[in-house]
Design a protein around this motif. Structure first.
Motif, PDB file in Angstrom:
ATOM      1  N   ASP A  73       5.150   7.111   8.786  1.00  0.00           N
ATOM      2  CA  ASP A  73       4.081   8.102   8.842  1.00  0.00           C
ATOM      3  C   ASP A  73       2.961   7.766   7.864  1.00  0.00           C
ATOM      4  O   ASP A  73       1.771   7.947   8.160  1.00  0.00           O
ATOM      5  N   MET A  74       3.351   7.285   6.693  1.00  0.00           N
ATOM      6  CA  MET A  74       2.356   6.939   5.686  1.00  0.00           C
ATOM      7  C   MET A  74       1.481   5.780   6.171  1.00  0.00           C
ATOM      8  O   MET A  74       0.254   5.793   6.020  1.00  0.00           O
ATOM      9  N   LEU A  75       2.121   4.788   6.778  1.00  0.00           N
ATOM     10  CA  LEU A  75       1.385   3.631   7.272  1.00  0.00           C
ATOM     11  C   LEU A  75       0.432   4.030   8.393  1.00  0.00           C
ATOM     12  O   LEU A  75      -0.710   3.548   8.473  1.00  0.00           O
ATOM     13  N   GLU A  76       0.870   4.934   9.232  1.00  0.00           N
ATOM     14  CA  GLU A  76       0.005   5.401  10.314  1.00  0.00           C
ATOM     15  C   GLU A  76      -1.196   6.151   9.745  1.00  0.00           C
ATOM     16  O   GLU A  76      -2.328   6.010  10.243  1.00  0.00           O
ATOM     17  N   TRP A  77      -0.972   6.943   8.705  1.00  0.00           N
ATOM     18  CA  TRP A  77      -2.089   7.641   8.060  1.00  0.00           C
ATOM     19  C   TRP A  77      -3.076   6.643   7.458  1.00  0.00           C
ATOM     20  O   TRP A  77      -4.298   6.809   7.586  1.00  0.00           O
ATOM     21  N   VAL A  78      -2.547   5.605   6.812  1.00  0.00           N
ATOM     22  CA  VAL A  78      -3.423   4.583   6.216  1.00  0.00           C
ATOM     23  C   VAL A  78      -4.278   3.938   7.297  1.00  0.00           C
ATOM     24  O   VAL A  78      -5.499   3.764   7.128  1.00  0.00           O
ATOM     25  N   VAL A 118       0.825  -1.199   0.000  1.00  0.00           N
ATOM     26  CA  VAL A 118       0.000   0.000   0.000  1.00  0.00           C
ATOM     27  C   VAL A 118       0.865   1.258   0.000  1.00  0.00           C
ATOM     28  O   VAL A 118       0.506   2.261  -0.641  1.00  0.00           O
ATOM     29  N   ILE A 119       2.018   1.225   0.647  1.00  0.00           N
ATOM     30  CA  ILE A 119       2.929   2.375   0.610  1.00  0.00           C
ATOM     31  C   ILE A 119       3.437   2.600  -0.812  1.00  0.00           C
ATOM     32  O   ILE A 119       3.469   3.725  -1.316  1.00  0.00           O
ATOM     33  N   ALA A 120       3.831   1.506  -1.484  1.00  0.00           N
ATOM     34  CA  ALA A 120       4.305   1.625  -2.863  1.00  0.00           C
ATOM     35  C   ALA A 120       3.214   2.148  -3.781  1.00  0.00           C
ATOM     36  O   ALA A 120       3.482   2.929  -4.709  1.00  0.00           O
ATOM     37  N   ALA A 121       1.972   1.751  -3.528  1.00  0.00           N
ATOM     38  CA  ALA A 121       0.858   2.204  -4.371  1.00  0.00           C
ATOM     39  C   ALA A 121       0.606   3.704  -4.183  1.00  0.00           C
ATOM     40  O   ALA A 121       0.322   4.422  -5.151  1.00  0.00           O
ATOM     41  N   ILE A 122       0.700   4.186  -2.956  1.00  0.00           N
ATOM     42  CA  ILE A 122       0.537   5.621  -2.718  1.00  0.00           C
ATOM     43  C   ILE A 122       1.637   6.401  -3.421  1.00  0.00           C
ATOM     44  O   ILE A 122       1.392   7.441  -4.058  1.00  0.00           O
ATOM     45  N   ARG A 123       2.864   5.898  -3.350  1.00  0.00           N
ATOM     46  CA  ARG A 123       3.979   6.584  -4.011  1.00  0.00           C
ATOM     47  C   ARG A 123       3.807   6.584  -5.534  1.00  0.00           C
ATOM     48  O   ARG A 123       4.166   7.555  -6.206  1.00  0.00           O
ATOM     49  N   ALA A 177      -4.684  14.725   0.685  1.00  0.00           N
ATOM     50  CA  ALA A 177      -4.532  13.563   1.568  1.00  0.00           C
ATOM     51  C   ALA A 177      -3.636  12.531   0.883  1.00  0.00           C
ATOM     52  O   ALA A 177      -3.828  12.266  -0.300  1.00  0.00           O
ATOM     53  N   PRO A 178      -2.636  12.005   1.598  1.00  0.00           N
ATOM     54  CA  PRO A 178      -2.345  12.254   3.009  1.00  0.00           C
ATOM     55  C   PRO A 178      -1.703  13.603   3.301  1.00  0.00           C
ATOM     56  O   PRO A 178      -1.598  14.008   4.453  1.00  0.00           O
TER      57      PRO A 178
END
Length: 542
Positions: free
Chosen positions: A459-464, A424-429, A449-450
């Motif tokens: 931080d990204m994972l915490e936002w997710v 999911v982090i790679a997908a956001i990037r 957002a985020p």
């Protein structure tokens, strides 16, 4: 005396409507279809494609389930809408038609489910669909389910997305349901002439006049009737009045990934200790009932668009909305005739992967919640639903009461594997990379957002955790297989119980690489095929 039918189908949803239509087609079998919802295919907001936003929170057509708080959701309860009307979730969903990848079904077969490889299910997909594009090798032309392409010229923004995707190595793919899924493509949808094509419309409406098909709406299934290790009927209630119907041959449960395991547990089929604790007599031990829950967990990544008239935000308010309503009324076109997700991107999150493993579904508008109601925002922008395709996080669905009206406990356990967290982090990037590429970067404003301040993986994972939602694709809670946790075999027969099958997305042993409506309809087609084959074999042996 209870009425007797050859077959009883519980649930008139994406799969159940198909099963009922196919089993009643020849006129040789008496079929009863039970549906808890009371609304039919003539429901106004179900007919109008944009009506999805009106039904997603409406208890009149939606079970409106919510998940249990857990770590992966930051202690939140997440909405889990499920259709409660004729056609089930095919009557309230986003109408995106995507089969998934060939490897998804080949994996099912490799797990021991013979007859479920891609080459086995491709003819069923082709038989059920009526689609004008693509090649005859992959696409069906004369099926009951009408599938169309979202036009590329709906918004100038869509062409900019296609161009930017090409510049980051994701070329235009004219048919993401054909040989390869990879690339950017226009969504294929179950919309025709401006109207939603649910299974209620395509399968049940043509079957309603058959004298051998009985349909009861407002029928809440309470328990399966078992005699020893055979299912012989269903007890249900209509407006509080209890009824019972008997099945001379089979009962087919098509309640979906939430209501199918719920009904099995209410009937004493599942984990004995769990059922005994609720005062339910355990009649058949099946530890996999309600386990193996999977779904696509999707944060909504949002960007402002600084140029006017590029998104639906301008067209869905004020006089422009009135113009869109007139366009729809006169021609069945425009914003009201569209899916909310007209364009999709499938990609690989890292080198070395054989196939795509993540997706970005793009909504060309921003929406907001006002008084608990979703509506198009005044501000211009786009929303990206990003998620990994084959989530490895598994949860469960179990009843918490012997009361058939009580909602079950839904525990997703999202982000519990490194695969899902990294994906999911790679997908956001990837979404950020797309928006920073010409010609999109020239029209992109702030990241809403985020937010640009969220940069580290942690931080990204915490936002997710605190913001993601599901994409409404629960599967796997009555999984197909031969291992100890399987609930049904490759013929969809419940292990250890005669005369009982489950046919819906709950039987999927793993998530498929995309939306789950198309494969759920395929499962209904394949189930009916197997039931009719068994009937023919019995007749030949008699």
């Amino acid at each position: 005396m209870s009425p007797t039918y050859d077959y009883i189908i519980v649930g008139a949803g994406s799969a159940g409507a198909v099963v009922a239509s196919r089993l009643s087609e020849s006129g040789a079998h008496r079929v009863l279809l039970l549906e808890a919802g009371t609304k039919g295919s003539n429901h106004f907001w179900s007919r109008v494609p944009v009506g999805t936003s009106k039904m997603i929170d409406d208890p009149a057509v939606n079970w409106c389930y919510r998940s249990e708080p857990d770590e992966g959701s930051g202690g939140r309860r997440i909405d889990v809408p499920r259709g409660k009307m004729m056609g089930g979730s095919s009557s309230i969903n986003g109408m995106v038609y995507i089969r998934g990848q060939a490897r998804d079904y080949d994996h099912w077969a490799q797990l021991g489910n013979r007859g479920w490889s891609y080459q086995d299910v491709l003819p069923i997909f082709k038989r059920m669909e009526r689609y004008a594009g693509g090649s005859d090798e992959f696409r069906g032309r004369d099926g009951l389910l009408r599938v169309t392409d979202t036009p590329r010229n709906k918004l100038p923004l869509l062409e900019k997305i296609i161009e930017a995707a090409g510049r980051i190595g994701l070329p235009f793919n004219p048919d993401q349901n054909a040989e390869t899924q990879e690339g950017v493509g226009m969504s294929q949808v179950t919309i025709a002439k401006g109207r939603r094509q649910s299974t209620a419309v395509c399968y049940l409406d043509p079957a309603r006049g058959r004298p051998n098909l009985a349909i009861e709406q407002g029928a809440l299934a309470e328990t399966l009737v078992l005699e020893g290790k055979r299912c012989v009927g269903v007890r249900y209630s209509v407006e509080g009045v209890r009824r019972e119907a008997r099945a001379a041959r089979e009962v087919i449960v098509c309640g979906g990934s939430i209501n199918s395991p719920k009904l099995l547990e209410l009937s004493g089929i599942g984990q004995s200790e769990r059922l005994r604790a609720l005062g339910i007599a355990p009649l058949h031990e099946l530890p996999g009932v309600g386990e193996n829950l999977r779904d696509h967990y999707s944060p909504r990544v949002k960007f402002a668009i600084v140029e006017r008239n590029l998104t639906f935000n301008d067209n869905a308010r004020g006089w422009r909305l009135a113009r869109e309503a007139l366009k729809y009324a006169l021609f069945g076109t425009g914003f009201l005739a569209s899916t909310a997700v007209p364009i999709r991107i499938y990609f690989r999150t890292r080198e070395g992967l054989e196939t795509t493993d993540a997706t970005i579904s793009i909504l060309p508008f921003l929406y907001e919640m006002v008084g608990g109601v979703r509506r198009v925002a005044k501000r211009q922008g786009i929303t990206m639903n990003v998620n990994v395709l084959r989530s490895e996080s598994t949860g469960s669905i179990h009843i918490t009461s012997s009361d058939p009206a009580a909602p079950p406990a839904i525990r997703f356990n999202f982000l519990s594997t490194e695969h899902d967290r990294a994906g999911v982090i790679a997908a956001i990037r990837k979404g950020r990379e797309l928006m920073a590429t010409s010609p999109l970067k020239e029209i992109t404003g702030e990241e809403i957002a985020p937010g640009a301040q969220i940069q580290s993986d942690a931080d990204m994972l915490e936002w997710v955790r605190h913001n993601a939602e599901t994409t409404f694709h629960p599967v796997g809670t009555c999984k197909m297989g031969s291992d100890a946790m399987a609930v049904v075999d490759s013929e969809l027969r419940v292990h250890g119980i005669e005369g009982l099958r489950v046919a819906d997305a709950s039987i999927m042993p793993m998530l498929i690489s995309g939306n789950t409506n198309a494969p759920a309809i395929m499962i209904g087609e394949k189930c009916a095929e197997m039931v009719l084959a068994a009937a023919t074999a019995r007749q030949a042996a008699a």
